[in-house]
Design a protein around this motif. Sequence first.
Motif, PDB file in Angstrom:
ATOM      1  N   LEU A  50       0.725  -1.372   0.004  1.00  0.00           N
ATOM      2  CA  LEU A  50      -0.063  -0.055  -0.138  1.00  0.00           C
ATOM      3  C   LEU A  50       0.884   1.439  -0.017  1.00  0.00           C
ATOM      4  O   LEU A  50       0.527   2.180  -0.669  1.00  0.00           O
ATOM      5  CB  LEU A  50      -0.963  -0.004   1.279  1.00  0.00           C
ATOM      6  CG  LEU A  50      -2.386  -0.584   1.029  1.00  0.00           C
ATOM      7  CD1 LEU A  50      -3.063  -0.416   2.470  1.00  0.00           C
ATOM      8  CD2 LEU A  50      -3.106   0.324   0.193  1.00  0.00           C
ATOM      9  N   LEU A  51       1.754   1.184   0.767  1.00  0.00           N
ATOM     10  CA  LEU A  51       2.882   2.242   0.960  1.00  0.00           C
ATOM     11  C   LEU A  51       3.445   2.828  -0.330  1.00  0.00           C
ATOM     12  O   LEU A  51       3.739   3.794  -0.519  1.00  0.00           O
ATOM     13  CB  LEU A  51       3.850   1.965   2.176  1.00  0.00           C
ATOM     14  CG  LEU A  51       4.518   3.205   2.878  1.00  0.00           C
ATOM     15  CD1 LEU A  51       3.129   3.975   3.754  1.00  0.00           C
ATOM     16  CD2 LEU A  51       5.601   2.642   3.629  1.00  0.00           C
ATOM     17  N   SER A  54      -0.053   2.311  -3.546  1.00  0.00           N
ATOM     18  CA  SER A  54      -1.410   3.161  -3.279  1.00  0.00           C
ATOM     19  C   SER A  54      -2.715   2.158  -3.880  1.00  0.00           C
ATOM     20  O   SER A  54      -3.536   2.163  -3.061  1.00  0.00           O
ATOM     21  CB  SER A  54      -1.283   4.436  -3.910  1.00  0.00           C
ATOM     22  OG  SER A  54      -2.743   4.994  -3.700  1.00  0.00           O
ATOM     23  N   THR A  55      -2.882   1.935  -4.961  1.00  0.00           N
ATOM     24  CA  THR A  55      -4.061   1.444  -5.386  1.00  0.00           C
ATOM     25  C   THR A  55      -4.112  -0.446  -5.524  1.00  0.00           C
ATOM     26  O   THR A  55      -2.810  -0.720  -5.881  1.00  0.00           O
ATOM     27  CB  THR A  55      -4.585   1.787  -7.056  1.00  0.00           C
ATOM     28  OG1 THR A  55      -3.491   1.442  -7.819  1.00  0.00           O
ATOM     29  CG2 THR A  55      -4.425   3.345  -6.951  1.00  0.00           C
ATOM     30  N   LYS A 112      -9.846   0.154   4.154  1.00  0.00           N
ATOM     31  CA  LYS A 112     -11.057   0.868   4.609  1.00  0.00           C
ATOM     32  C   LYS A 112     -11.946   0.115   5.387  1.00  0.00           C
ATOM     33  O   LYS A 112     -12.843   0.814   5.877  1.00  0.00           O
ATOM     34  CB  LYS A 112     -11.838   0.868   2.861  1.00  0.00           C
ATOM     35  CG  LYS A 112     -11.225   1.652   1.896  1.00  0.00           C
ATOM     36  CD  LYS A 112     -12.062   1.368   0.638  1.00  0.00           C
ATOM     37  CE  LYS A 112     -11.248   2.113  -0.663  1.00  0.00           C
ATOM     38  NZ  LYS A 112     -11.589   1.753  -1.849  1.00  0.00           N
TER      39      LYS A 112
ATOM     40  N   ASN B  83      -6.843   7.746  -2.922  1.00  0.00           N
ATOM     41  CA  ASN B  83      -5.576   6.924  -3.504  1.00  0.00           C
ATOM     42  C   ASN B  83      -5.024   7.486  -4.793  1.00  0.00           C
ATOM     43  O   ASN B  83      -5.606   8.554  -5.310  1.00  0.00           O
ATOM     44  CB  ASN B  83      -5.773   5.565  -3.538  1.00  0.00           C
ATOM     45  CG  ASN B  83      -6.820   5.034  -4.755  1.00  0.00           C
ATOM     46  OD1 ASN B  83      -7.054   6.121  -5.579  1.00  0.00           O
ATOM     47  ND2 ASN B  83      -7.522   4.073  -4.805  1.00  0.00           N
ATOM     48  N   LEU B  84      -4.242   7.170  -5.526  1.00  0.00           N
ATOM     49  CA  LEU B  84      -3.489   7.579  -6.559  1.00  0.00           C
ATOM     50  C   LEU B  84      -4.474   7.627  -7.822  1.00  0.00           C
ATOM     51  O   LEU B  84      -4.209   8.612  -8.814  1.00  0.00           O
ATOM     52  CB  LEU B  84      -2.254   6.618  -7.080  1.00  0.00           C
ATOM     53  CG  LEU B  84      -0.872   6.946  -6.808  1.00  0.00           C
ATOM     54  CD1 LEU B  84       0.111   5.898  -7.300  1.00  0.00           C
ATOM     55  CD2 LEU B  84      -0.488   8.298  -7.137  1.00  0.00           C
ATOM     56  N   ASP B  85      -5.462   6.610  -7.944  1.00  0.00           N
ATOM     57  CA  ASP B  85      -6.512   6.850  -8.749  1.00  0.00           C
ATOM     58  C   ASP B  85      -7.468   8.021  -8.294  1.00  0.00           C
ATOM     59  O   ASP B  85      -8.576   8.062  -9.135  1.00  0.00           O
ATOM     60  CB  ASP B  85      -7.035   5.645  -9.174  1.00  0.00           C
ATOM     61  CG  ASP B  85      -5.829   4.632 -10.004  1.00  0.00           C
ATOM     62  OD1 ASP B  85      -5.147   5.086 -10.265  1.00  0.00           O
ATOM     63  OD2 ASP B  85      -6.540   3.272  -9.857  1.00  0.00           O
ATOM     64  N   ILE B  89     -10.964   6.654  -0.187  1.00  0.00           N
ATOM     65  CA  ILE B  89     -10.589   5.581   0.651  1.00  0.00           C
ATOM     66  C   ILE B  89     -11.496   6.032   2.027  1.00  0.00           C
ATOM     67  O   ILE B  89     -12.092   4.894   2.332  1.00  0.00           O
ATOM     68  CB  ILE B  89      -9.028   5.748   0.986  1.00  0.00           C
ATOM     69  CG1 ILE B  89      -8.110   5.590  -0.207  1.00  0.00           C
ATOM     70  CG2 ILE B  89      -8.721   4.487   2.078  1.00  0.00           C
ATOM     71  CD1 ILE B  89      -6.565   5.643   0.148  1.00  0.00           C
ATOM     72  N   PRO B 119       5.408   8.508   1.383  1.00  0.00           N
ATOM     73  CA  PRO B 119       4.768   7.465   0.666  1.00  0.00           C
ATOM     74  C   PRO B 119       3.467   7.161   1.080  1.00  0.00           C
ATOM     75  O   PRO B 119       3.023   8.278   1.772  1.00  0.00           O
ATOM     76  CB  PRO B 119       5.611   6.302   1.700  1.00  0.00           C
ATOM     77  CG  PRO B 119       6.217   6.587   2.675  1.00  0.00           C
ATOM     78  CD  PRO B 119       6.556   8.202   2.526  1.00  0.00           C
ATOM     79  N   TYR B 120       2.627   6.439   0.484  1.00  0.00           N
ATOM     80  CA  TYR B 120       1.276   6.517   0.501  1.00  0.00           C
ATOM     81  C   TYR B 120       0.761   5.615   1.679  1.00  0.00           C
ATOM     82  O   TYR B 120       0.514   4.397   1.774  1.00  0.00           O
ATOM     83  CB  TYR B 120       0.608   5.584  -0.789  1.00  0.00           C
ATOM     84  CG  TYR B 120       1.273   6.514  -1.892  1.00  0.00           C
ATOM     85  CD1 TYR B 120       1.330   7.459  -2.270  1.00  0.00           C
ATOM     86  CD2 TYR B 120       1.619   5.486  -3.111  1.00  0.00           C
ATOM     87  CE1 TYR B 120       1.777   8.185  -3.473  1.00  0.00           C
ATOM     88  CE2 TYR B 120       2.367   5.933  -4.175  1.00  0.00           C
ATOM     89  CZ  TYR B 120       2.251   7.241  -4.418  1.00  0.00           C
ATOM     90  OH  TYR B 120       2.863   7.773  -5.327  1.00  0.00           O
ATOM     91  N   TYR B 121       0.682   6.458   2.744  1.00  0.00           N
ATOM     92  CA  TYR B 121       0.308   5.758   4.113  1.00  0.00           C
ATOM     93  C   TYR B 121      -1.094   5.512   4.011  1.00  0.00           C
ATOM     94  O   TYR B 121      -2.107   6.260   3.452  1.00  0.00           O
ATOM     95  CB  TYR B 121       0.345   6.676   5.275  1.00  0.00           C
ATOM     96  CG  TYR B 121       1.720   7.366   5.525  1.00  0.00           C
ATOM     97  CD1 TYR B 121       2.824   6.581   5.722  1.00  0.00           C
ATOM     98  CD2 TYR B 121       1.888   8.571   5.382  1.00  0.00           C
ATOM     99  CE1 TYR B 121       4.005   7.112   6.158  1.00  0.00           C
ATOM    100  CE2 TYR B 121       3.157   9.077   5.764  1.00  0.00           C
ATOM    101  CZ  TYR B 121       4.491   8.421   6.171  1.00  0.00           C
ATOM    102  OH  TYR B 121       5.374   8.997   6.054  1.00  0.00           O
ATOM    103  N   LEU B 122      -1.185   3.998   4.225  1.00  0.00           N
ATOM    104  CA  LEU B 122      -2.634   3.645   4.308  1.00  0.00           C
ATOM    105  C   LEU B 122      -3.119   3.371   2.533  1.00  0.00           C
ATOM    106  O   LEU B 122      -4.396   3.604   2.451  1.00  0.00           O
ATOM    107  CB  LEU B 122      -3.486   4.030   5.072  1.00  0.00           C
ATOM    108  CG  LEU B 122      -3.331   4.005   6.581  1.00  0.00           C
ATOM    109  CD1 LEU B 122      -4.546   4.597   7.329  1.00  0.00           C
ATOM    110  CD2 LEU B 122      -3.200   2.304   6.986  1.00  0.00           C
ATOM    111  N   GLY B 123      -2.342   3.814   1.735  1.00  0.00           N
ATOM    112  CA  GLY B 123      -2.658   3.853   0.264  1.00  0.00           C
ATOM    113  C   GLY B 123      -2.902   5.117  -0.237  1.00  0.00           C
ATOM    114  O   GLY B 123      -3.536   5.182  -1.448  1.00  0.00           O
ATOM    115  N   ALA B 124      -2.856   6.061   0.922  1.00  0.00           N
ATOM    116  CA  ALA B 124      -3.479   7.643   0.494  1.00  0.00           C
ATOM    117  C   ALA B 124      -2.465   8.544  -0.025  1.00  0.00           C
ATOM    118  O   ALA B 124      -1.289   8.502   0.430  1.00  0.00           O
ATOM    119  CB  ALA B 124      -3.686   8.181   1.822  1.00  0.00           C
ATOM    120  N   SER B 125      -2.836   9.029  -1.458  1.00  0.00           N
ATOM    121  CA  SER B 125      -1.735   9.788  -2.184  1.00  0.00           C
ATOM    122  C   SER B 125      -2.025  11.215  -1.946  1.00  0.00           C
ATOM    123  O   SER B 125      -1.430  11.996  -2.221  1.00  0.00           O
ATOM    124  CB  SER B 125      -1.796   9.216  -3.606  1.00  0.00           C
ATOM    125  OG  SER B 125      -3.040   9.634  -4.146  1.00  0.00           O
TER     126      SER B 125
END
Lengths: 118, 386
Positions: A50-51, A54-55, A112, B83-85, B89, B119-125
């Motif tokens: 994830l780090l 991201s997606t 999520k 997220n990146l897209d 989230i 970096p994308y903590y928990l996938g968050a950009s």
Amino acid sequence: MEKVMIKSLLISTFIITTATAEVPAIIQNNCLACHTKQKIPSELIYRRYLLKYSTNTKIKQRLFSYLKKPNKESSIMPKQFFLKFPEKESLDLNDTILNKSIDAYLDYFDVKKKLILP
Amino acid sequence: MLSSEKRSLFRFLSIYLSSTLLLFLLATFIFYDYHKHEIIDIQNSELGIEAEHITQRLRQLNQTFTKELTYPYQKPFESAIYNLDKEYIFGSFKPSNILWNKEYYQDENRLFHIHPLFPYYLGASHLIVSKNINQDPINNLIKMSILFLFIAGIFFTLLGLFLGKLFIAPMKESIEKMNKFIEDTTHEFNTPISTILTNIELIDTVYDCEGKQELQRIEIASKTLSRLYEDLTYLKLNHNYHREIKSINISNLLKDRVEYFNTLIESKKLKVTQHIDKEVVFDIDKNDAIRLIDNILSNAIKYNKKEGEIDIILNMKNLIIKNSGIGIKKEDINLIQNRFKRANSSEGGFGIGLDIISQVVERYGFKFTIDSVYNKSTKVYILWKK
């Protein structure tokens, strides 16, 4: 005697099923079985993906290519990780089952589902 | 204060105040806009600080493996992670129409800050932090700006009045001097003219002497002087003159004035045709009506040929006086009409008669037109109502 055996088999099956009820069988069998046995932290690996990616789409691509041909260089984990844990061997799974397993893995650890408001 | 002074002062104040107001409005708007941006910037910086705080908490959460992850949420800030897209989230709110290309933006009520994460903590950009705009400092700024405009407005109005009076003082002095001169001169005229006229009437009635024609000439000249006196007095008093508006029988008045000019008419052997409707009555000051009729009639006589004609038509609609005179050239008619329109502006100076006519016409809302064929005739119309 037979009755007792059948009864105990049923009870143990029920206990195992209850204990692993939240973990989908496909993950349990294809992922967690070995990870739990070798004490490899599955969720930590997911968070590292994830780090970096991201997606889920990108994670899935990377994970799929890694699982098809695992090696230290393409692993998401740092090299020191392999000092403690063994290098992964190739999975003997066809692409369909591997894709399904990855989807289930991503869904199971999805942040999520864990996030809540205070 | 004379009406011309008032007009000048009003014009000066209009130009001065409107330009000053425009300048101050512009300055106040720039001041307001600058300070509003400053207020918004301060509030935006609060969003930036909160974004950093949430980022730290997300970093910690990314290393937390409990069953539930408590999202960092602190009022009055709302936030959400993408997220990146740019897929949602999680968050305490879900904004719509996000302007991804801007770091800070605002809608009607809220401020937004898009904070990139890596970096994308928990996938968050992307982290979006938002809060309601605090309107209090902006409202205070508006109040301050309005107060400033108000005080500046009062100050500059008073200054304008002072400057205006200062500027028109020389004009006022000249007008007063001129008025004093006219007053003194006309006063000196009055007694000898009255004496001459009275004595001519006495000689004509009592003595049957020779030289009737000479006497008539003296009478005409004296009446001309008398009317000039009346006109000058009228112009002088016009500004402060108290009018007595009452029903006047214009038909009778017109006949009287024609009679008054009889000597002059006879001396030029003019043929006067009158079509005067009976009982043409409306509300007007008698002196205004006399000055209007006298000036039109005297011009019709003065600028007529010897043995010429004058047609006088009066009805409820209008007064028409036509002569068979020398006429007026077309370009001169335009000049008269234009000057007539501007008669009450500060132009003036084109004859007492026309000036008086224009003043009466404007005061009562009449309409004045003039038609003329050069060397043939001139027709003056006074339409009673516009």
